[in-house]
Scaffold this motif. Structure first.
Motif, mmCIF file in Angstrom:
data_model
loop_
_atom_site.group_PDB
_atom_site.id
_atom_site.type_symbol
_atom_site.label_atom_id
_atom_site.label_comp_id
_atom_site.label_asym_id
_atom_site.label_seq_id
_atom_site.Cartn_x
_atom_site.Cartn_y
_atom_site.Cartn_z
ATOM 1 N N LEU A 215 24.824 24.626 45.920
ATOM 2 C CA LEU A 215 24.641 25.781 45.055
ATOM 3 C C LEU A 215 24.881 27.079 45.822
ATOM 4 O O LEU A 215 25.496 28.018 45.302
ATOM 5 N N ARG A 216 24.432 27.130 47.071
ATOM 6 C CA ARG A 216 24.657 28.329 47.896
ATOM 7 C C ARG A 216 26.147 28.593 48.083
ATOM 8 O O ARG A 216 26.603 29.741 47.987
ATOM 9 N N VAL A 217 26.911 27.555 48.339
ATOM 10 C CA VAL A 217 28.348 27.717 48.553
ATOM 11 C C VAL A 217 29.032 28.219 47.288
ATOM 12 O O VAL A 217 29.866 29.130 47.326
ATOM 13 N N VAL A 218 28.676 27.621 46.162
ATOM 14 C CA VAL A 218 29.273 28.033 44.893
ATOM 15 C C VAL A 218 28.964 29.500 44.611
ATOM 16 O O VAL A 218 29.859 30.289 44.273
ATOM 17 N N MET A 219 27.706 29.891 44.763
ATOM 18 C CA MET A 219 27.320 31.269 44.474
ATOM 19 C C MET A 219 28.031 32.258 45.391
ATOM 20 O O MET A 219 28.458 33.339 44.954
ATOM 21 N N THR A 220 28.183 31.916 46.656
ATOM 22 C CA THR A 220 28.864 32.799 47.609
ATOM 23 C C THR A 220 30.330 32.978 47.241
ATOM 24 O O THR A 220 30.854 34.100 47.220
ATOM 25 N N THR A 221 30.990 31.878 46.930
ATOM 26 C CA THR A 221 32.414 31.936 46.599
ATOM 27 C C THR A 221 32.647 32.725 45.322
ATOM 28 O O THR A 221 33.572 33.545 45.237
ATOM 29 N N VAL A 222 31.809 32.498 44.321
ATOM 30 C CA VAL A 222 31.933 33.228 43.059
ATOM 31 C C VAL A 222 31.734 34.719 43.286
ATOM 32 O O VAL A 222 32.503 35.554 42.779
ATOM 33 N N ALA A 223 30.716 35.076 44.061
ATOM 34 C CA ALA A 223 30.458 36.493 44.324
ATOM 35 C C ALA A 223 31.661 37.170 44.976
ATOM 36 O O ALA A 223 32.015 38.303 44.628
ATOM 37 N N LEU A 224 32.321 36.478 45.883
ATOM 38 C CA LEU A 224 33.452 37.068 46.605
ATOM 39 C C LEU A 224 34.643 37.329 45.690
ATOM 40 O O LEU A 224 35.220 38.421 45.711
ATOM 41 N N TYR A 225 35.008 36.329 44.869
ATOM 42 C CA TYR A 225 36.195 36.571 44.037
ATOM 43 C C TYR A 225 35.904 37.583 42.930
ATOM 44 O O TYR A 225 36.801 38.345 42.522
ATOM 45 N N VAL A 226 34.663 37.621 42.445
ATOM 46 C CA VAL A 226 34.313 38.611 41.420
ATOM 47 C C VAL A 226 34.320 40.021 42.016
ATOM 48 O O VAL A 226 34.783 40.978 41.379
ATOM 49 N N LEU A 227 33.805 40.167 43.232
ATOM 50 C CA LEU A 227 33.878 41.457 43.922
ATOM 51 C C LEU A 227 35.317 41.953 43.999
ATOM 52 O O LEU A 227 35.616 43.110 43.675
ATOM 53 N N GLY A 228 36.211 41.081 44.451
ATOM 54 C CA GLY A 228 37.607 41.471 44.601
ATOM 55 C C GLY A 228 38.271 41.793 43.283
ATOM 56 O O GLY A 228 38.978 42.809 43.149
ATOM 57 N N HIS A 229 38.044 40.938 42.299
ATOM 58 C CA HIS A 229 38.687 41.156 41.002
ATOM 59 C C HIS A 229 38.265 42.472 40.383
ATOM 60 O O HIS A 229 39.113 43.288 39.990
ATOM 61 N N PHE A 230 36.961 42.713 40.276
ATOM 62 C CA PHE A 230 36.501 43.905 39.590
ATOM 63 C C PHE A 230 36.669 45.164 40.428
ATOM 64 O O PHE A 230 36.725 46.265 39.881
ATOM 65 N N GLY A 231 36.751 45.014 41.752
ATOM 66 C CA GLY A 231 37.056 46.174 42.568
ATOM 67 C C GLY A 231 38.403 46.765 42.205
ATOM 68 O O GLY A 231 38.593 47.989 42.214
ATOM 69 N N ALA A 232 39.344 45.892 41.850
ATOM 70 C CA ALA A 232 40.674 46.348 41.439
ATOM 71 C C ALA A 232 40.762 46.579 39.932
ATOM 72 O O ALA A 232 41.296 47.588 39.468
ATOM 73 N N TYR A 233 40.218 45.644 39.139
ATOM 74 C CA TYR A 233 40.426 45.659 37.692
ATOM 75 C C TYR A 233 39.737 46.841 37.007
ATOM 76 O O TYR A 233 40.231 47.343 35.997
ATOM 77 N N THR A 234 38.626 47.302 37.553
ATOM 78 C CA THR A 234 37.937 48.444 36.956
ATOM 79 C C THR A 234 38.851 49.663 36.861
ATOM 80 O O THR A 234 38.712 50.485 35.956
ATOM 81 N N PHE A 235 39.817 49.765 37.746
ATOM 82 C CA PHE A 235 40.669 50.947 37.805
ATOM 83 C C PHE A 235 42.104 50.630 37.384
ATOM 84 O O PHE A 235 43.040 51.321 37.779
ATOM 85 N N ILE A 236 42.238 49.596 36.532
ATOM 86 C CA ILE A 236 43.577 49.198 36.124
ATOM 87 C C ILE A 236 44.241 50.256 35.243
ATOM 88 O O ILE A 236 45.448 50.486 35.332
ATOM 89 N N ARG A 237 43.473 50.949 34.395
ATOM 90 C CA ARG A 237 44.096 51.977 33.545
ATOM 91 C C ARG A 237 44.597 53.158 34.371
ATOM 92 O O ARG A 237 45.762 53.561 34.202
#
Length: 404
Positions: A215-237
């Motif tokens: 569970l720790r591994v899954v949560m860590t991996t999910v947090a990382l890709y979500v950080l990256g995605h929304f760091g960029a996607y929030t400013f897509i417009r």
């Protein structure tokens, strides 16, 4: 997780209930992401910078994440049908207040409260749908509910952007308030009583990762890709406007393209995740890294940006389907509690991604936010490879989870 049948077979009403939960997810996700498509007009209308307007996403994510384990545990004796109805009431009121707010602090307060409701829904929604149908249909019900996210990105956020271009951002939130009421009525009319079954006390919720390395591994991996995605996607417009010179019509079209890609990724991953979940997730993370690099390399015009956005959407849709299945595989007997933790991590990552992406966008332009996304999704990919090598997660959803 307890997934015994609430009805003897998958009746029409049962699937109508699944559809109502799917519609609920649609409302919650579009409300969360609506500021992404409306960031420029909101910032102008409330006389704040684009970076500060991004706090609408950040604060929403913080409340959706931080509060959910506590709220789910404290409401563990509350009937889930009644709880979902209450969450939709909060969502309707939050969108209404946002629509009529006189200033930015009031908007942030409304987003804070609606964020709490959003987080609780993510923790209980999928499990509710799985309980409505027979055990052999539970996975299908979960997939149907998750399609609400793809529908939100295909139709919801682009539609909101289009409505804003015709009327204004306040009207957009007002319409979504009314839509929340419609979905509330559907929930009341179609869902049977669903007493809480798998929620656990707060202290046990936070103890889960300590006892469960997978569970720790899954949560860590999910947090990382979500950080990256929304760091960029929030400013897509702003990226589309400043780098590719796109009009609102083009922006709406590409947001639809992203959503269609997400639906396609969800569909494809739905077929591959049961045979090899890790490989599917690794492929999704690889696509996220590649798509963001393509944004930087060929995203200066509509055609190049469209190619990058398609791959981005497909990859993100696949990754999101994978992460729910990985959570189920890692904690099948405490799925609702584990999902509350995952929701906390996911939404905090959205908030931090928007915040850090905003800092990079302010300091280095919108491409700085994309580079931030590249870095974090690459780390997520490396973590997924490490989990694959160490055997930290099952290769497929069926390796360790009995049929729900």
């Amino acid at each position: 997780m307890t997934t015994s049948r609430t009805v003897p077979r998958a009746s029409t009403r049962a699937w109508a209930g699944v559809a109502a939960i799917t519609a609920s997810l649609f409302v919650f996700v579009t409300t969360e992401l609506m500021p992404v498509g409306l960031l420029t007009p909101i910032s102008a209308g409330l006389s704040v910078s684009v970076g500060l307007a991004g706090m609408m996403v950040t604060l929403y994510g913080i409340s959706a994440g931080v509060g959910v384990p506590f709220l789910v545990a404290w409401s563990r004796t509350v009937n889930r049908r009644a709880l979902l109805a209450a969450l939709l009431v909060i969502m309707a009121l939050g969108n209404l207040v946002t629509a009529v707010s006189p200033n930015f602090p009031v908007v942030l307060a409304a987003r804070l409260v609606t964020g709490f409701a959003h987080g609780v829904f993510w923790a209980i929604g999928v499990a509710m749908a799985m309980r409505l149908v027979p055990g052999d249909k539970a996975s299908k019900a979960a997939a149907v509910v998750l399609s609400g996210m793809s529908i939100a990105t295909v139709a919801g956020m682009p539609l909101g952007t289009f409505i804003e271009s015709l009327t204004g951002w306040r009207t957009t939130f007002l319409i979504w308030s009314g839509l929340s009421v419609v979905v509330l009525l559907a929930v009341v009319l179609t869902l049977p009583s669903l007493p809480s079954r798998s929620a656990v006390p707060v202290r046990e919720v936070f103890a889960l990762p300590l006892r469960n390395g997978r569970l720790r591994v899954v949560m860590t991996t999910v947090a990382l890709y979500v950080l990256g995605h929304f760091g960029a996607y929030t400013f897509i417009r702003p990226l589309m406007e400043q780098r590719a010179g796109m009009s609102p019509v083009w922006i709406t079209g590409l947001l639809i393209v992203f959503g269609v890609g997400g639906a396609a990724g969800n569909f494809v991953a739905g077929h591959t995740v049961t045979t090899n979940m890790r490989a599917t997730f690794i492929a999704a993370c690889t696509g996220l890294v590649g798509s963001l690099l393509l944004v930087l390399l060929i995203g200066t015009g509509p055609a190049g940006l469209a190619v990058a956005v398609v791959l981005w959407g497909v990859s993100f849709g696949a990754a999101n389907l994978c992460q729910v299945n990985m959570m189920l595989a890692a904690a099948p007997d405490t799925f609702e509690a584990a999902m509350s933790l995952n929701t906390m991590g996911y939404n905090i990552s959205i908030a931090l991604g928007a915040l850090l992406g905003g800092l990079f966008a302010t300091g280095f332009g919108t491409t700085g936010a994309v580079w931030f996304g590249v870095a974090l999704t690459a780390v997520a990919l490396l973590t997924a490879f490490g989990a694959h090598r160490d055997g930290a997660a099952p290769a497929s959803a069926e390796d360790e989870v009995a049929q729900p």
